[in-house]
Design an enzyme around this catalytic site. Structure first.
Site, PDB file in Angstrom:
ATOM      1  N   SER A  24       0.817  -1.217   0.000  1.00  5.06           N
ATOM      2  CA  SER A  24       0.000   0.000   0.000  1.00  5.06           C
ATOM      3  C   SER A  24       0.853   1.270   0.000  1.00  5.06           C
ATOM      4  O   SER A  24       1.873   1.358   0.681  1.00  5.06           O
ATOM      5  CB  SER A  24      -0.901   0.002   1.226  1.00  5.06           C
ATOM      6  OG  SER A  24      -1.680   1.168   1.250  1.00  5.06           O
ATOM      7  N   GLY A  49      -3.890   3.865   0.935  1.00  7.62           N
ATOM      8  CA  GLY A  49      -4.869   3.966   2.023  1.00  7.62           C
ATOM      9  C   GLY A  49      -6.064   4.836   1.647  1.00  7.62           C
ATOM     10  O   GLY A  49      -5.892   5.907   1.075  1.00  7.62           O
ATOM     11  N   CYS A 133      -2.698   4.860  12.774  1.00  8.80           N
ATOM     12  CA  CYS A 133      -3.073   6.266  12.980  1.00  8.80           C
ATOM     13  C   CYS A 133      -3.404   6.542  14.444  1.00  8.80           C
ATOM     14  O   CYS A 133      -3.889   5.656  15.140  1.00  8.80           O
ATOM     15  CB  CYS A 133      -4.325   6.594  12.167  1.00  8.80           C
ATOM     16  SG  CYS A 133      -4.121   6.261  10.445  1.00  8.80           S
ATOM     17  N   THR A 196       5.830   1.418   8.421  1.00  8.91           N
ATOM     18  CA  THR A 196       7.125   2.114   8.536  1.00  8.91           C
ATOM     19  C   THR A 196       7.496   2.427   9.989  1.00  8.91           C
ATOM     20  O   THR A 196       6.631   2.503  10.864  1.00  8.91           O
ATOM     21  CB  THR A 196       7.082   3.439   7.745  1.00  8.91           C
ATOM     22  OG1 THR A 196       5.968   4.193   8.234  1.00  8.91           O
ATOM     23  CG2 THR A 196       6.926   3.201   6.268  1.00  8.91           C
TER      24      THR A 196
HETATM   25  C1  LIG Z   1       5.417   6.611   0.078  1.00  9.28           C
HETATM   26  C2  LIG Z   1       4.803   5.554   0.958  1.00  9.28           C
HETATM   27  C3  LIG Z   1       3.428   5.605   1.216  1.00  9.28           C
HETATM   28  C4  LIG Z   1       2.832   4.625   2.031  1.00  9.28           C
HETATM   29  N1  LIG Z   1       1.475   4.660   2.249  1.00  9.28           N
HETATM   30  C5  LIG Z   1       0.884   3.669   2.981  1.00  9.28           C
HETATM   31  C6  LIG Z   1      -0.545   3.625   3.137  1.00  9.28           C
HETATM   32  O1  LIG Z   1      -1.290   4.432   2.581  1.00  9.28           O
HETATM   33  N2  LIG Z   1      -1.057   2.634   3.928  1.00  9.28           N
HETATM   34  C7  LIG Z   1      -0.262   1.698   4.532  1.00  9.28           C
HETATM   35  O2  LIG Z   1      -0.777   0.811   5.228  1.00  9.28           O
HETATM   36  N3  LIG Z   1       1.079   1.697   4.366  1.00  9.28           N
HETATM   37  C8  LIG Z   1       1.673   2.652   3.614  1.00  9.28           C
HETATM   38  N4  LIG Z   1       3.026   2.652   3.436  1.00  9.28           N
HETATM   39  C9  LIG Z   1       3.857   1.603   4.088  1.00  9.28           C
HETATM   40  C10 LIG Z   1       4.219   0.484   3.115  1.00  9.28           C
HETATM   41  O3  LIG Z   1       3.065  -0.150   2.593  1.00  9.28           O
HETATM   42  C11 LIG Z   1       5.109  -0.569   3.821  1.00  9.28           C
HETATM   43  O4  LIG Z   1       4.436  -1.078   4.940  1.00  9.28           O
HETATM   44  C12 LIG Z   1       6.434  -0.001   4.296  1.00  9.28           C
HETATM   45  O5  LIG Z   1       6.950   0.941   3.379  1.00  9.28           O
HETATM   46  C13 LIG Z   1       7.491  -1.114   4.525  1.00  9.28           C
HETATM   47  O6  LIG Z   1       7.712  -1.891   3.360  1.00  9.28           O
HETATM   48  P1  LIG Z   1       8.891  -1.565   2.284  1.00  9.28           P
HETATM   49  O7  LIG Z   1      10.161  -1.446   3.072  1.00  9.28           O
HETATM   50  O8  LIG Z   1       8.864  -2.697   1.307  1.00  9.28           O
HETATM   51  O9  LIG Z   1       8.527  -0.251   1.674  1.00  9.28           O
HETATM   52  C14 LIG Z   1       3.638   3.613   2.627  1.00  9.28           C
HETATM   53  C15 LIG Z   1       5.029   3.577   2.350  1.00  9.28           C
HETATM   54  C16 LIG Z   1       5.614   4.516   1.525  1.00  9.28           C
HETATM   55  C17 LIG Z   1       7.094   4.434   1.255  1.00  9.28           C
END
Ligand SMILES: Cc1cc2nc3c(=O)[nH]c(=O)nc-3n(C[C@H](O)[C@H](O)[C@H](O)COP(=O)(O)O)c2cc1C
Length: 308
Positions: A24, A49, A133, A196
């Protein structure tokens, strides 16, 4: 293209051609990537999201590249669930790939309203609840750090959600096990983790944060070892499937998460340097299974022996 039988699996009863989903917030509403990627080859897609009302997001700068990762503070910018249903779902419905709606809110009622709207619409395979959140009705306590608050939210959503319900956990907690357990007991079909890590980067000349909103969420390869540990702990605690993510950029990374206990994985930050990443990761995972003479990816899940 025929799918590799070694990679075929399922998640919450939904068949997946491979266990690698796009995470996401890193794949927009899926359909924007149609010209760049054959979306039907992906294991699954989790859209950005969605909230009850449109959200404009945080002030810039919203992204900052770090050693081995990146920080973001997009502020959950999105078009709102109503516009998603009318503008994006018609094209999403044509895809064969399961598409999950990522849902968030600041009070239980916000989550419930988004799910209610989606329940009336066709074209979504399931939900992923982003519980990272702060709850505005409970003085800003994060849903993700309080098992009782989390269980109450998940229980309420469960009552109205007929589709599979994945709850996405935040890693910004001292112990993940009680939260994973609370989510399972409240009726979730799966947990996904990690979101994150709250982080800070400083410009030493201006002595200001590199991110407009102050703190940002750290993602990418830098977080992978911590994410793996948390996926292992969650998988040891619950019987429902665990979806693992955090810094996955290769088939070998994906295999690590599966061995730690995940039944499927998501790739997020990797899409920023190449939106084809989930497809490449799946291919590499298939190659690994072939080399190791593993007939199906399910055989990898939870096979870690932690102590040598
Ligand atoms: C730019 C960006 C936007 C994100 N927006 C969402 C979101 O809307 N909802 C959500 O649950 N996680 C969101 N995440 C988190 C990611 O889905 C993921 O959980 C997190 O980045 C860790 O995985 P990765 O290291 O592969 O990126 C976002 C991450 C990034 C980098």
């Amino acid at each position: 293209m025929a799918s590799d039988p070694r990679l075929q699996t399922s998640l919450c009863g939904i068949p997946l051609r491979n266990p690698v989903l796009a995470a996401s917030g890193t794949y927009a509403y899926a359909v924007e990537f149609e010209k760049l990627v054959d979306l039907n080859q992906l294991g699954g897609i989790i859209v950005k999201g969605l909230s009850r009302e449109p959200i404009a997001g945080n002030p810039p700068p919203r992204l900052w590249e770090t050693e081995g990762g990146m920080m973001n503070s997009v502020g959950l910018q999105n078009i709102g669930v109503q516009a998603f249903v009318s503008e994006k779902l018609p094209a999403i419905r044509k895809l064969q790939t399961p598409v999950f709606a990522n849902v968030f809110g600041y009070a239980a009622e916000d989550y419930l309203e988004v799910v209610r709207v989606l329940e009336d619409a066709e074209g979504i395979a399931g939900y992923e609840l982003n519980v990272s959140c702060p709850n505005t009705k409970h003085g800003g306590i994060f849903f993700s750090s309080d098992p009782a608050l989390l269980a109450e939210l998940v229980g309420q959503v469960r009552k109205i959600a007929k589709r599979p319900l994945i709850v996405k956990l935040s890693p910004n907690v001292a112990s993940i096990a009680p939260l994973a357990k609370a989510v399972e007991d409240a009726g979730a079909d799966a947990v996904s983790l990690v979101n994150t890590f709250i982080a800070l980067a400083i410009d030493i000349r201006t002595r200001k944060s590199r991110i407009g909103a102050g703190f940002g969420g750290l993602s990418g390869p830098a977080i992978k070892p911590i994410a793996l540990r948390m996926v292992y702990e969650a998988a040891k605690t619950v019987k429902i499937p665990v979806v693992g993510l955090g810094g996955i950029r290769s088939g070998e990374d994906a295999a690590e998460f599966l061995i730690a206990g995940a039944s499927a994985v998501e790739a997020g930050t990797a899409n920023f340097w190449d939106p084809q990443s989930p497809l490449r990761i799946a291919r590499e995972l298939g190659k690994f299974l072939k080399e190791e003479k593993i007939a199906n990816v399910r055989e990898l899940t939870g096979t870690l022996s932690l102590n040598r």
